[in-house]
Scaffold this motif. Sequence first.
Motif, mmCIF file in Angstrom:
data_model
loop_
_atom_site.group_PDB
_atom_site.id
_atom_site.type_symbol
_atom_site.label_atom_id
_atom_site.label_comp_id
_atom_site.label_asym_id
_atom_site.label_seq_id
_atom_site.Cartn_x
_atom_site.Cartn_y
_atom_site.Cartn_z
ATOM 1 N N SER A 235 -25.354 -57.666 -46.181
ATOM 2 C CA SER A 235 -24.561 -56.432 -46.216
ATOM 3 C C SER A 235 -23.200 -56.666 -46.859
ATOM 4 N N GLY A 236 -22.956 -57.919 -47.298
ATOM 5 C CA GLY A 236 -21.680 -58.252 -47.925
ATOM 6 C C GLY A 236 -20.626 -58.736 -46.953
ATOM 7 N N GLN A 253 -18.873 -53.934 -43.387
ATOM 8 C CA GLN A 253 -20.120 -54.580 -43.810
ATOM 9 C C GLN A 253 -20.929 -55.066 -42.606
ATOM 10 N N ASN A 254 -20.260 -55.715 -41.665
ATOM 11 C CA ASN A 254 -20.963 -56.220 -40.485
ATOM 12 C C ASN A 254 -21.424 -55.081 -39.580
ATOM 13 N N LYS A 255 -20.636 -54.015 -39.511
ATOM 14 C CA LYS A 255 -21.037 -52.864 -38.692
ATOM 15 C C LYS A 255 -22.240 -52.167 -39.323
ATOM 16 N N SER A 320 -30.669 -51.832 -52.940
ATOM 17 C CA SER A 320 -31.315 -52.174 -54.216
ATOM 18 C C SER A 320 -30.435 -53.114 -55.032
ATOM 19 N N GLY A 321 -31.013 -54.257 -55.423
ATOM 20 C CA GLY A 321 -30.265 -55.240 -56.185
ATOM 21 C C GLY A 321 -29.248 -56.008 -55.374
ATOM 22 N N GLY A 322 -29.313 -55.871 -54.044
ATOM 23 C CA GLY A 322 -28.329 -56.506 -53.162
ATOM 24 C C GLY A 322 -28.614 -57.976 -52.901
ATOM 25 N N GLN A 323 -27.839 -58.527 -51.977
ATOM 26 C CA GLN A 323 -27.918 -59.960 -51.685
ATOM 27 C C GLN A 323 -29.125 -60.279 -50.801
#
Length: 448
Positions: A235-236, A253-255, A320-323
């Motif tokens: 989620s970054g 991001q964590n939430k 989409s295209g994420g980590q």
Amino acid sequence: MKKKILSLLLVVALIATACLALAACNDNNDDDKNKPGGELKGSVKIWWPGGSPTIEAAINKAKAEYEAAHEGVTIDIATQSTADFYSSYTMALMNKDNFPDIAYVDHVFVQRLAYDGLIGNLSDYGADEVKDKFIDSLWSTTQFNGGTYALPMSANVLTVAYNKALLTKVLGKEFTDADMPKNWTEYMAIGKKIEEYNTANNLTGNNKLYLTTVPAGTGNESMGAMFFMSYAARSGGRLMNDNLTAMELATEQNKSAAAKIKQLGDLGYTPTSFSESKFETGKVAFIEMGPWKLIDYSRISASQKDICDIRYTNVFPLSSGGQTQGALGLYSLVMTKKTKNAALAADFIKYLTTSDEIQLAHNTVQNLMPTTKTAIANEYYQTAEWSVFINQLNNIVARPGSAAWPAIQRSLAEYVTQLVTGDKNGVPDQLDAIEIQLNEALEDLEDE
């Protein structure tokens, strides 16, 4: 009479001088053993995981070969459970003489042990010269304040195992790579299809099918914390700042990661406690799992392929295209700082970790992964299943090597359970309170 007394005194003086010279010589030899490039003589004790002759075979082979190549060297092996390693190791170091010179440790404790001044800096003994032998993604786990305090010995990584038979049955067509979810929306769509299949076929209770099984509940602390860490990374987000002095949990991001885990529980897409058995009996579509299950899963697939046809894929992104980071598991070798034979201890650590033969002997029997670039290229690992894990090993998220990791792990595992079970504290904003609590734990460590 006086001459006899003088002669006797002279003899005593000569003996005393000789003893002092011998003692000085011995002291110099001991000093030499602790210097970089010092003489490789004497003995060292290593703590090594035990449990079976198969697991212990690699270290026994290494001992025999190293002693044969180094006259006057003795390697003493003491088998030790890795389950309670940290407390056992720190307790042993309180003993003046009976402690290990080398220990096999979970990488997450390396920085804590270095922070506490309990392990030695292997950079002083040439460890950095072998850096290029190791898989690049693993090296950062060995570092503390610019020094190398461990060398990697045995790795694993969590990736995705999935049941093709279940997914094919639910979707009404063969499930292929093209059907693999490419983002959270597509993942949830598969979960909805499974729920619709449950309703249409009146599947409830023990017969119900699930999208996944989240590592929640009692006895799943390590897997639970690593699961959250992976979702956060995808989620970054991250758990801590770069220098490991403060938590960074209460971020958007964590939430977002927490909200997704909660959604799995709220929609009934996961059991409320981790259930490997449901996956292994064909009732769960996806599970994040390590390579130690490869043989078990192969046997299950062979015996009931129409119900549980287990395949593997890399961790998929949440956008989409994420980590796509998978959680890393890693054991490394460290040198006790107060060893009296540092030169020998450091050299034996380098020998163990850079020998492909020893790496393969230790890791293949456990379905774990060697840590050198040449060993991982061995034919044993050249299968379709292993290629997924090897690819994932190049895209990992490692647990932060903080002195507070045991508290962080407990808090995150409990939080994952709360998210899945619908507990009142199982909400994304609870991360604010957890961050405050864990920052207090970090401050307490600073005060010690």
